[in-house]
Design a protein around this motif. Sequence first.
Motif, PDB file in Angstrom:
ATOM      1  N   LEU A 299       0.855  -1.176   0.000  1.00 16.99           N
ATOM      2  CA  LEU A 299       0.000   0.000   0.000  1.00 16.99           C
ATOM      3  C   LEU A 299       0.893   1.228   0.000  1.00 16.99           C
ATOM      4  CD1 LEU A 299      -2.899   1.057   0.081  1.00 16.99           C
ATOM      5  CD2 LEU A 299      -2.711   1.079   2.583  1.00 16.99           C
ATOM      6  N   LEU A 300       0.879   1.975  -1.093  1.00 13.27           N
ATOM      7  CA  LEU A 300       1.725   3.162  -1.260  1.00 13.27           C
ATOM      8  C   LEU A 300       0.880   4.409  -1.059  1.00 13.27           C
ATOM      9  CD1 LEU A 300       4.523   4.319  -2.144  1.00 13.27           C
ATOM     10  CD2 LEU A 300       3.590   4.368  -4.469  1.00 13.27           C
ATOM     11  N   HIS A 301       1.298   5.249  -0.119  1.00  8.19           N
ATOM     12  CA  HIS A 301       0.645   6.538   0.105  1.00  8.19           C
ATOM     13  C   HIS A 301       1.375   7.582  -0.734  1.00  8.19           C
ATOM     14  CE1 HIS A 301       0.137  10.424   2.225  1.00  8.19           C
ATOM     15  NE2 HIS A 301      -1.119  10.020   2.248  1.00  8.19           N
ATOM     16  N   VAL A 302       0.594   8.363  -1.493  1.00 16.00           N
ATOM     17  CA  VAL A 302       1.142   9.422  -2.337  1.00 16.00           C
ATOM     18  C   VAL A 302       0.574  10.744  -1.858  1.00 16.00           C
ATOM     19  CG1 VAL A 302       1.329  10.310  -4.690  1.00 16.00           C
ATOM     20  CG2 VAL A 302       1.242   7.832  -4.294  1.00 16.00           C
ATOM     21  N   GLY A 303       1.461  11.689  -1.586  1.00 16.08           N
ATOM     22  CA  GLY A 303       1.058  13.039  -1.203  1.00 16.08           C
ATOM     23  C   GLY A 303       1.618  14.018  -2.212  1.00 16.08           C
TER      24      GLY A 303
ATOM     25  N   THR B 112       5.231   7.003   0.599  1.00 14.57           N
ATOM     26  CA  THR B 112       5.454   6.210   1.803  1.00 14.57           C
ATOM     27  C   THR B 112       4.757   4.868   1.640  1.00 14.57           C
ATOM     28  OG1 THR B 112       5.328   8.244   3.120  1.00 14.57           O
ATOM     29  CG2 THR B 112       5.237   6.173   4.322  1.00 14.57           C
ATOM     30  N   VAL B 113       5.463   3.773   1.930  1.00 16.32           N
ATOM     31  CA  VAL B 113       4.821   2.460   1.952  1.00 16.32           C
ATOM     32  C   VAL B 113       4.139   2.324   3.306  1.00 16.32           C
ATOM     33  CG1 VAL B 113       5.159  -0.033   1.938  1.00 16.32           C
ATOM     34  CG2 VAL B 113       6.392   1.384   0.308  1.00 16.32           C
ATOM     35  N   ARG B 114       2.814   2.197   3.288  1.00 18.24           N
ATOM     36  CA  ARG B 114       2.045   2.084   4.528  1.00 18.24           C
ATOM     37  C   ARG B 114       1.836   0.643   4.960  1.00 18.24           C
ATOM     38  NH1 ARG B 114      -1.101   6.991   5.466  1.00 18.24           N
ATOM     39  NH2 ARG B 114       0.519   8.560   5.391  1.00 18.24           N
ATOM     40  N   ASP B 115       1.915  -0.284   4.015  1.00 17.70           N
ATOM     41  CA  ASP B 115       1.705  -1.691   4.341  1.00 17.70           C
ATOM     42  C   ASP B 115       2.514  -2.527   3.362  1.00 17.70           C
ATOM     43  OD1 ASP B 115       0.674  -4.017   5.529  1.00 17.70           O
ATOM     44  OD2 ASP B 115      -1.017  -4.082   4.140  1.00 17.70           O
ATOM     45  N   GLY B 116       3.473  -3.280   3.897  1.00 22.92           N
ATOM     46  CA  GLY B 116       4.262  -4.156   3.047  1.00 22.92           C
ATOM     47  C   GLY B 116       5.742  -3.811   3.080  1.00 22.92           C
ATOM     48  N   ALA B 117       6.486  -4.570   2.325  1.00 24.86           N
ATOM     49  CA  ALA B 117       7.939  -4.414   2.250  1.00 24.86           C
ATOM     50  C   ALA B 117       8.308  -3.154   1.481  1.00 24.86           C
ATOM     51  CB  ALA B 117       8.544  -5.640   1.557  1.00 24.86           C
ATOM     52  N   PRO B 118       9.557  -2.684   1.630  1.00 25.16           N
ATOM     53  CA  PRO B 118      10.004  -1.533   0.844  1.00 25.16           C
ATOM     54  C   PRO B 118       9.768  -1.768  -0.648  1.00 25.16           C
ATOM     55  CG  PRO B 118      11.620  -2.040   2.526  1.00 25.16           C
ATOM     56  CD  PRO B 118      10.604  -3.162   2.537  1.00 25.16           C
ATOM     57  N   LEU B 119       9.599  -0.674  -1.359  1.00 22.96           N
ATOM     58  CA  LEU B 119       9.275  -0.717  -2.782  1.00 22.96           C
ATOM     59  C   LEU B 119      10.228   0.193  -3.533  1.00 22.96           C
ATOM     60  CD1 LEU B 119       7.159  -1.591  -4.977  1.00 22.96           C
ATOM     61  CD2 LEU B 119       5.919   0.498  -4.393  1.00 22.96           C
ATOM     62  N   GLU B 120      10.823  -0.332  -4.597  1.00 21.64           N
ATOM     63  CA  GLU B 120      11.660   0.509  -5.451  1.00 21.64           C
ATOM     64  C   GLU B 120      10.768   1.153  -6.496  1.00 21.64           C
ATOM     65  OE1 GLU B 120      14.939  -1.644  -7.133  1.00 21.64           O
ATOM     66  OE2 GLU B 120      16.198  -1.105  -5.436  1.00 21.64           O
ATOM     67  N   VAL B 121      10.867   2.466  -6.611  1.00 21.76           N
ATOM     68  CA  VAL B 121      10.077   3.195  -7.597  1.00 21.76           C
ATOM     69  C   VAL B 121      10.989   4.080  -8.432  1.00 21.76           C
ATOM     70  CG1 VAL B 121       7.950   3.189  -6.234  1.00 21.76           C
ATOM     71  CG2 VAL B 121       9.549   5.077  -6.006  1.00 21.76           C
ATOM     72  N   ASP B 122      10.550   4.344  -9.633  1.00 22.14           N
ATOM     73  CA  ASP B 122      11.267   5.226 -10.551  1.00 22.14           C
ATOM     74  C   ASP B 122      10.444   6.500 -10.678  1.00 22.14           C
ATOM     75  OD1 ASP B 122      11.793   6.527 -13.092  1.00 22.14           O
ATOM     76  OD2 ASP B 122      13.061   4.815 -13.569  1.00 22.14           O
ATOM     77  N   VAL B 123      11.022   7.614 -10.236  1.00 25.58           N
ATOM     78  CA  VAL B 123      10.349   8.904 -10.343  1.00 25.58           C
ATOM     79  C   VAL B 123      11.178   9.768 -11.280  1.00 25.58           C
ATOM     80  CG1 VAL B 123       9.526  10.960  -9.121  1.00 25.58           C
ATOM     81  CG2 VAL B 123       9.450   8.732  -7.995  1.00 25.58           C
ATOM     82  N   ARG B 124      10.666   9.965 -12.500  1.00 24.64           N
ATOM     83  CA  ARG B 124      11.355  10.772 -13.507  1.00 24.64           C
ATOM     84  C   ARG B 124      12.794  10.328 -13.722  1.00 24.64           C
ATOM     85  NH1 ARG B 124       9.266  16.862 -12.190  1.00 24.64           N
ATOM     86  NH2 ARG B 124       7.176  16.563 -12.968  1.00 24.64           N
ATOM     87  N   GLY B 125      12.998   9.016 -13.788  1.00 24.83           N
ATOM     88  CA  GLY B 125      14.326   8.481 -14.059  1.00 24.83           C
ATOM     89  C   GLY B 125      15.209   8.295 -12.834  1.00 24.83           C
TER      90      GLY B 125
ATOM     91  N   VAL C  98       9.429   9.552   1.483  1.00 24.82           N
ATOM     92  CA  VAL C  98      10.460   9.963   0.536  1.00 24.82           C
ATOM     93  C   VAL C  98       9.872  11.138  -0.226  1.00 24.82           C
ATOM     94  CG1 VAL C  98      11.788   9.317  -1.503  1.00 24.82           C
ATOM     95  CG2 VAL C  98      11.438   7.650   0.327  1.00 24.82           C
ATOM     96  N   ARG C  99      10.518  12.298  -0.111  1.00 25.19           N
ATOM     97  CA  ARG C  99      10.005  13.520  -0.739  1.00 25.19           C
ATOM     98  C   ARG C  99      10.852  13.849  -1.956  1.00 25.19           C
ATOM     99  NH1 ARG C  99      10.926  19.034  -0.393  1.00 25.19           N
ATOM    100  NH2 ARG C  99       9.069  20.296  -0.661  1.00 25.19           N
ATOM    101  N   VAL C 100      10.183  14.089  -3.081  1.00 24.52           N
ATOM    102  CA  VAL C 100      10.864  14.416  -4.329  1.00 24.52           C
ATOM    103  C   VAL C 100      10.396  15.800  -4.762  1.00 24.52           C
ATOM    104  CG1 VAL C 100      11.245  13.736  -6.716  1.00 24.52           C
ATOM    105  CG2 VAL C 100      10.903  11.979  -4.970  1.00 24.52           C
ATOM    106  N   PRO C 101      11.319  16.770  -4.858  1.00 30.94           N
ATOM    107  CA  PRO C 101      10.916  18.099  -5.323  1.00 30.94           C
ATOM    108  C   PRO C 101      10.459  18.046  -6.776  1.00 30.94           C
ATOM    109  CG  PRO C 101      13.190  18.102  -4.496  1.00 30.94           C
ATOM    110  CD  PRO C 101      12.729  16.688  -4.530  1.00 30.94           C
ATOM    111  N   LEU C 102       9.493  18.875  -7.117  1.00 31.46           N
ATOM    112  CA  LEU C 102       9.008  18.989  -8.488  1.00 31.46           C
ATOM    113  C   LEU C 102       9.381  20.370  -9.013  1.00 31.46           C
ATOM    114  CD1 LEU C 102       5.440  17.456  -8.129  1.00 31.46           C
ATOM    115  CD2 LEU C 102       7.496  16.341  -9.008  1.00 31.46           C
ATOM    116  N   ALA C 103      10.022  20.387 -10.146  1.00 34.87           N
ATOM    117  CA  ALA C 103      10.419  21.655 -10.754  1.00 34.87           C
ATOM    118  C   ALA C 103       9.178  22.416 -11.203  1.00 34.87           C
ATOM    119  CB  ALA C 103      11.336  21.390 -11.942  1.00 34.87           C
TER     120      ALA C 103
END
Length: 87
Positions: free
Chosen positions: A20-24, A33-46, A56-61
Amino acid sequence: PRLPAEWDGLEFHLKIQGRLLHVGLEQDSISLTVRDGAPLEVDVRGELLTVDGGPVRVPLAPVTAPEPTIFPSGLPTSSIPVVRAAV
């Protein structure tokens, strides 16, 4: 997609690979943030990120608004924050 200027943020959950991935989404960043389950590898803009129980916070241009037109063509795809599970 970007939030309307008058919105402070948007939050939602996605079920990805049994986790379960929470997206803000805020005007200047996206938090994952993974709310339920093992860590997850994600690709955000490469950029490959490992997301677990802490945010995990990723700035957006900033994105400039396209010129108005009578022929709608949508926003440039470079402005869309792409989030996908790494395989």
